[in-house]
Every structure is written in structure tokens, then in C-alpha cells.
Design an enzyme around this catalytic site. Structure first.
Site, short mmCIF file in Angstrom:
data_model
loop_
_atom_site.label_atom_id
_atom_site.label_comp_id
_atom_site.label_asym_id
_atom_site.label_seq_id
_atom_site.Cartn_x
_atom_site.Cartn_y
_atom_site.Cartn_z
CB THR A 178 -4.34 9.15 -0.37
OG1 THR A 178 -5.52 8.41 -0.64
CG2 THR A 178 -3.90 8.87 1.06
CD GLU A 183 -2.72 1.67 2.01
OE1 GLU A 183 -2.37 1.37 3.16
OE2 GLU A 183 -3.50 2.59 1.75
N1 HSE Z 1 -5.26 7.25 7.63
C1 HSE Z 1 -5.06 7.57 6.25
C2 HSE Z 1 -5.43 9.01 6.00
C3 HSE Z 1 -5.93 6.67 5.41
O1 HSE Z 1 -6.44 9.47 6.54
O2 HSE Z 1 -4.70 9.71 5.29
C4 HSE Z 1 -5.69 6.83 3.93
O3 HSE Z 1 -4.52 6.22 3.54
#
Ligand code: HSE
Length: 311
Positions: free
Chosen positions: A186, A133
Site C-alpha cells: 500500500t 490501521e
Molecule cells: N484509499 C487507500 C488507497 C486505500 O487507495 O491508498 C488503501 O489503504
């Protein structure tokens, strides 16, 4: 599947759960990815097919989350010369905040493990799936990968050492996810976050995190509901999702126990005590997005207790 091939389901997941940025996540029963692996006569791991993704996902093993995770695990097992073909069938939206890359990485390691006769436990596979990932967003955190692989609600005390713990959950909870058709990367959603916060907010956030965990252990729905609040990350990311507060209000007005951004977004999730409230909340959330001129898809699922599995 024939004896020389395996087919794996790897589920979507909701990370953060409001008060647990990078350290809490849960698995959904659906949607999820299918990963198929079989032995071939040619040397090494190859990705032979990718379906279901509008975004062009790389077929180069080292650049692909499923491929890289599988490769790292094969190297660990001393099997990197084995001729193996991987097929990735995406059955969930990519870049949605539903852990799509994590599911593929999980599917990759699960498929290899099943093909080789289960040399590793799920816990032993976890580091390789997290490495996979990491190819997608550059950071090493297991809040999507661990629930997708192991199932249930997972608390990660420490991402670096993958000190992960399963938290029980009360029966009957339904997770509503409403995915608006907007793009958020992201990486961008992580880059906008300030690395500073106040002591006051830290105390509130850790109080909510503790409350959520105690509430899950004790099946105390009111405590869970009071704890599903994020005073640090959500206020910074809400601006990336047009109509976020309208959608959240819509869910809460229908009796959701809590509502926040799923992972890095743009999906918004709500935890609901039963199916009826979940269906009403989902419809109200979709309608709130519609009023903001945004199309959306609804997913409603209980918490997946088993994680990824062999078909
Ligand atoms: N915890 C991570 C975020 C999840 O909120 O950026 C997404 O990869």
C-alpha cells in the site's frame, strides 16, 4: 464463546470505489477476519495467537494493527491495566487491497468493546480503529475501516475529523473482487501517486463522485455506472497490475456497471447489477489474468449492511 470471551467477525472492504480516493468505501459480507478476546490473570493486553497469515504479522501489541487499535481504546477507557488476550485469525489475503489490516483493527476494537460490556458505540470506536490501521500504512484514512466497522457504503467528507456518512445502496448489487497473486505494498502504491492534478480532471472526478452518490441514493443504476470512473488514481496505478485493462475490459464486456482497483490493489473489483452478471464477470476477469500468466482468487459478495459483528 464463554462469558469471559468474545469472538468477532470483521469484514473485508473495497476502498476508493473508483472516483473516491481515500473518501469512499464499502463493506463485503465475506471474506473477513475473526478476532477472539478473553480476560486473563496477567496484567495488560497481549496478542497470544495469529493464524492464517503467510506474512509474519507482529505479535507486539504496538506494532500490530489489531493490538494498537485495542490498546488505544483501552487507554481511552482507562482500562489499559486489564489482563486481556487477543487472538487474530486472518481469513483473507494480506496486502490484497481488500482492507485486511483495517479488518483486523476493527476486530480489535470490537472485541475489546464487547468484552467490556459495550462502553462505546461503533461511531465512538472508529478513531481507535483508524489509528490501528495507520500502523500498517502510515496514513490516517478511514475508507476501509469505516465500512468494515459500520457496514454499507461510507462517504468520508473529511478524514482528519472522521466526518463519515452512510450512503444507501440499491438492492441486489454484487461486488466481484478478483485478487491476483502479485505483491503491491500500500505504501508503494501511495508513494507513486503525483500530488498534482489538472483542473479538468478534478472537475471530471468530482462530477463522478457526486454522480455516484446521487445514483446510490436514487437507485439509478445507469448513473452509478456512468460515475464509476477514476481519471486521477487508476491511470497512475494500473501499471502496477499486469493485464489491468484486459481484466477491466473483461468485466465490462460481461455487463459490470464499473470496474477499478480495490483500494491500493492489486485486487480489481467490479460492481454488478445481479448475481449472474457477477459470476460471468468474475470468470472473465480471472481468465484475463490467466492470459497474463497470473493466478487469481475470486470473491463475490453483496454489500454488507451491518459491518463487524459479534458471533
Ligand atoms: N484509499 C487507500 C488507497 C486505500 O487507495 O491508498 C488503501 O489503504
Amino acid at each position: 464463546m464463554s462469558k469471559t470471551g468474545v469472538k468477532i467477525f470483521a469484514p473485508a472492504s473495497v476502498a476508493n470505489l473508483a472516483c473516491g480516493y481515500d473518501i469512499l468505501g464499502l463493506a463485503l459480507e465475506k471474506p473477513g477476519d475473526d478476532i477472539i478476546a478473553h480476560f486473563t490473570d496477567t496484567k495488560g493486553l497481549k496478542i497470544t495467537k495469529i493464524t492464517g497469515s503467510k506474512k509474519q504479522l507482529p505479535k507486539e501489541v504496538e506494532k500490530n494493527t489489531a493490538g494498537f487499535a485495542a490498546l488505544k481504546m483501552l487507554e481511552h477507557l482507562g482500562e489499559s491495566e486489564r489482563g486481556i488476550a487477543l487472538e487474530i485469525h486472518k481469513k483473507m489475503p494480506f496486502g490484497s487491497g481488500l482492507g485486511s489490516s483495517a479488518a483486523s483493527a476493527v476486530g480489535g476494537v470490537m472485541a475489546i468493546n464487547e468484552l467490556l460490556g459495550r462502553p462505546l458505540t461503533k461511531r465512538e470506536m472508529l478513531p481507535f480503529a483508524v489509528l490501528g490501521e495507520q500502523v500498517a500504512d502510515g496514513s490516517y484514512h478511514a475508507d476501509n475501516v469505516a465500512p468494515s466497522l459500520l457496514g454499507g457504503i461510507i462517504f468520508i467528507r473529511d478524514n482528519a475529523t472522521l466526518d463519515v456518512h452512510r450512503i444507501p445502496n440499491p438492492k441486489g448489487l454484487q461486488i466481484v473482487c478478483v485478487y491476483p497473486h502479485i505483491k503491491i505494498l500500500t505504501k508503494d502504491a501511495r508513494d507513486i501517486l503525483s500530488d498534482q492534478t489538472t483542473l479538468k480532471k478534478t472537475i471530471t472526478q468530482t462530477g463522478n463522485l457526486g454522480g455516484l452518490i446521487v445514483g446510490m441514493y436514487n437507485a439509478d443504476l445507469d448513473l452509478i455506472s456512468r460515475s464509476l470512473n477514476d481519471v486521477i488514481i487508476e491511470p497512475q496505478r494500473a501499471k502496477l497490475i499486469p493485464g489491468f485493462y484486459d481484466v477491466k475490459d473483461a468485466a465490462m464486456n460481461q455487463g459490470a456497471m464499473g470496474c477499478s482497483i480495490s483500494g491500493a490493489g492489486p485486487t480489481i473489483f467490479a460492481i454488478c447489477p445481479n448475481t449472474l452478471i457477477a459470476e460471468n464477470a468474475a470468470a472473465a476477469m480471472q481468465s484475463a489474468f490467466h492470459n497474463n500468466k497470473i493466478k487469481s482468487d475470486i470473491f463475490i459478495s453483496p454489500i454488507n449492511q451491518n459491518g463487524s459483528y459479534l458471533y
